[in-house]
Enzyme design. Structure first.
Site, PDB file in Angstrom:
ATOM      1  N   HIS A 164     -24.817  42.993  -4.792  1.00 50.26           N
ATOM      2  CA  HIS A 164     -24.128  43.117  -5.506  1.00 50.26           C
ATOM      3  C   HIS A 164     -22.613  43.795  -5.767  1.00 50.26           C
ATOM      4  O   HIS A 164     -22.760  45.289  -6.816  1.00 50.26           O
ATOM      5  CB  HIS A 164     -24.449  42.284  -6.799  1.00 50.26           C
ATOM      6  CG  HIS A 164     -23.765  41.559  -7.983  1.00 50.26           C
ATOM      7  ND1 HIS A 164     -21.785  42.156  -8.025  1.00 50.26           N
ATOM      8  CD2 HIS A 164     -23.450  40.149  -8.278  1.00 50.26           C
ATOM      9  CE1 HIS A 164     -21.742  41.153  -9.185  1.00 50.26           C
ATOM     10  NE2 HIS A 164     -22.067  40.263  -9.231  1.00 50.26           N
ATOM     11  N   ARG A 171     -13.693  40.282 -12.240  1.00 55.10           N
ATOM     12  CA  ARG A 171     -12.668  39.805 -11.229  1.00 55.10           C
ATOM     13  C   ARG A 171     -11.770  38.808 -11.315  1.00 55.10           C
ATOM     14  O   ARG A 171     -10.516  39.025 -10.379  1.00 55.10           O
ATOM     15  CB  ARG A 171     -13.335  41.277  -9.726  1.00 55.10           C
ATOM     16  CG  ARG A 171     -13.619  41.945  -9.370  1.00 55.10           C
ATOM     17  CD  ARG A 171     -14.296  42.186  -8.792  1.00 55.10           C
ATOM     18  NE  ARG A 171     -15.463  42.394  -8.289  1.00 55.10           N
ATOM     19  CZ  ARG A 171     -16.450  41.365  -7.205  1.00 55.10           C
ATOM     20  NH1 ARG A 171     -16.097  41.419  -6.020  1.00 55.10           N
ATOM     21  NH2 ARG A 171     -17.366  41.245  -7.639  1.00 55.10           N
TER      22      ARG A 171
END
Ligand code: MEZ
Length: 535
Positions: free
Chosen positions: A318, A338
């Site tokens: 990740h 994000r």
């Protein structure tokens, strides 16, 4: 609050913030992505893989650590167990009590099968509980399962088994409906419409979430359902070997009480492996976002009994694991950060990539920034880049962070970092096992009859990279699917004589291949004092 060594870089990030918010970085071309992955993604580091000498995938490569477990000694000898002394006798035995195992149990029970769950820790001690950002489903007007398929197929490098991915995306809207009706508190607007956002590699906003603790909310609901239905859960008890019958079909498991080490026989007409991931294997020395019990047990159990693996050489790192402070090193910083607008910034205050590239590309890009480009920030325990969280408040308005990602805000606040005002330091963390046991669309392994698999222990649903939110989805879709099909299959099964002869067969194969090792498997729990075979 960051100490003085971070201040110079922090000032650059703050000074460039407004311009960085306005800046729209270009997406990489397919060729740029390929070159980047080949040079920086951990899956491409040939020296980190070994070739399997035995078993159905003999000749293929897997990470060194997994190879060692797959070729290790069994924790038991066939003579340790009296197979006539059956302690549990059920239609469907489910190994693992995370999202996939509990979904399977609910459906198998509802289909009328006598169902039991066994788990080495407690129900819900699983990666599901730790999933944050959400679950994908194409249930909005501008979207379709076909579009979802195209996004996920491309994101997985066109390697997914088409029939599995098609099932995943087609059953997704129904999975959300099922969870909603069971009581999952999804984020909704004032009209009751589910709020959906983008994830890396998605062309539509189809991420459904329960703030930034989506997995915990789903697990809470499934756990309640298992309890309400009265499905028996045998906890603190691991499966250490599968049991086959004389015809080579799955017929139960040898269970071990984690405290007393007592061995017990569970006979079953069908078995579902739902043991989850492998982050605690710490491949290539990476930290992990995974649960303490994520030790690839299901892969070991299935492989030794003859089930094939698919894509066991591909892992997901990740992109945004917490890199600072040290106490939360490797913990997940959800991709939702994000999708809400925060960008990745290097030590010079520069945006170096589009924030929503697919995970493998994003992770490789961060690794490049921190290595060859020498643009990372020294945290004292390695390099990292900034994730500029204050952008979220500037884009979405004051209060957005507290409303949409409250758990993230609290995690960093407990170390004195206010993510509404200060960016955070991140680096890739081992998050997901893309590969696993090979199944057909009914959830049964392709070569061991009556052995089903669901959740992260499956390989091939996502191909060689998974998009955000497709894992919470696959545990529900393929958990339910395995439960329904295992229950149906159990109606026509007459279990033959139980046997553990596959252990001896595997040992003979190991001996012929010249394998000599003290290692034992499955690992069950990692041992951070240095014992590679676990506790
Ligand atoms: O699917 C995942 O792995 C996920 C939703 C993780 C996250 O970033 O929150």
């Amino acid at each position: 609050m960051y100490s003085s060594e971070f201040q110079e870089s922090l000032k650059k990030v703050e000074a460039a913030r407004e311009a960085n918010i306005a800046y729209e970085p270009a997406r990489m071309t397919a060729q740029e992505k390929e070159e980047l992955l080949a040079a920086y993604h951990p899956d491409y580091k040939k020296s980190e893989f070994s070739t399997l000498k035995v078993g159905p995938n003999k000749g293929e490569v897997v990470p060194h650590e997994l190879c060692e477990l797959l070729e290790a000694n069994s924790r038991i000898k066939a003579s340790d167990v009296d197979l006539n002394d059956v302690k549990y006798d059920v239609d469907v035995l489910i190994i693992g009590a995370g999202g996939a195992g509990t979904s399977a149990a609910v459906e198998a029970h509802n289909a009328g099968a006598n169902t039991m769950i066994v788990t080495k820790l407690r129900m819900g001690d699983a990666n599901t509980m730790m999933a944050e950002g959400g679950i994908q489903a194409a249930d909005k007007e501008n979207d379709s399962p076909a579009t979802h398929f195209v996004d996920a197929f491309g994101g997985g490098h066109f390697a997914a088994k088409r029939e599995l991915l098609a099932k995943l995306v087609c059953d997704a809207p129904g999975a959300i409906k099922w969870l909603n009706e069971l009581g999952v508190e999804f984020d909704k607007d004032e009209n009751g419409t589910m709020i959906t956002t983008h994830g890396g590699g998605t062309s539509r906003k189809r991420m459904h979430a329960a703030k930034d603790y989506s997995g915990a909310e789903i697990m809470r609901t499934l756990r309640d359902e298992v309890i309400n239905l009265g499905i028996p859960v045998v906890d603190f008890t691991s499966a250490v070997e599968l049991i086959l019958d004389e015809n080579g079909k799955a017929a139960g498991a040898v269970l071990m009480n984690m405290e007393t080490k007592e061995l017990m026989v569970a006979r079953a007409k069908t078995v579902v492996i739902a043991t989850g991931g492998a982050g605690r294997m710490h491949y290539q020395g990476f930290p992990t976002s995974n649960h303490y019990g994520a030790t690839a047990d299901g892969l070991v159990l299935g492989y030794r009994a003859g089930a094939k693996l698919l894509y066991a050489d591909t892992l997901q790192y990740h992109p945004t694991g917490a890199a600072y402070p040290q106490q939360i090193f490797g913990a997940l910083v959800t991709e939702k950060v994000r999708s809400l607008g925060a960008k990745l910034i290097n030590c010079d205050g520069k945006v170096f990539m589009h924030p929503l590239e697919t995970r493998d590309v994003a992770a490789a890009s961060i690794i490049r920034e921190c290595s060859d480009r020498n643009s990372g920030i020294d945290t004292g325990s390695g390099k990292a880049v900034w994730l500029d969280t204050p952008m979220i408040e500037k884009i979405g308005g004051e209060g957005t962070i507290e409303k949409r990602i409250p758990a993230m805000m609290r995690m960093f606040a407990s170390y004195g970092i206010d993510i509404r005002k200060e960016p955070i330091l991140i680096y890739p963390t081992l998050h997901y096992q893309n590969g696993g046991l090979d199944i057909n669309v009914n959830g049964m392994t392709t070569n061991v009859e009556n052995l089903f698999v669901a959740g992260e222990a499956v390989g091939g649903i996502h191909g060689r990279n998974r998009l955000m939110g497709n894992s919470l989805l696959d545990i529900i879709v393929f958990g339910r699917n395995a439960g329904i099909n295992a229950a149906a299959a159990s109606k026509n099964v007459t279990v033959g004589k139980l046997t553990l002869s596959h252990i001896e067969k595997y040992d003979a194969e190991r001996e012929a291949a010249g394998i000599k090792t003290d290692a034992v498997s499955p690992m069950l729990l990692p041992d951070y004092r240095g014992n590679k075979s676990g506790i």
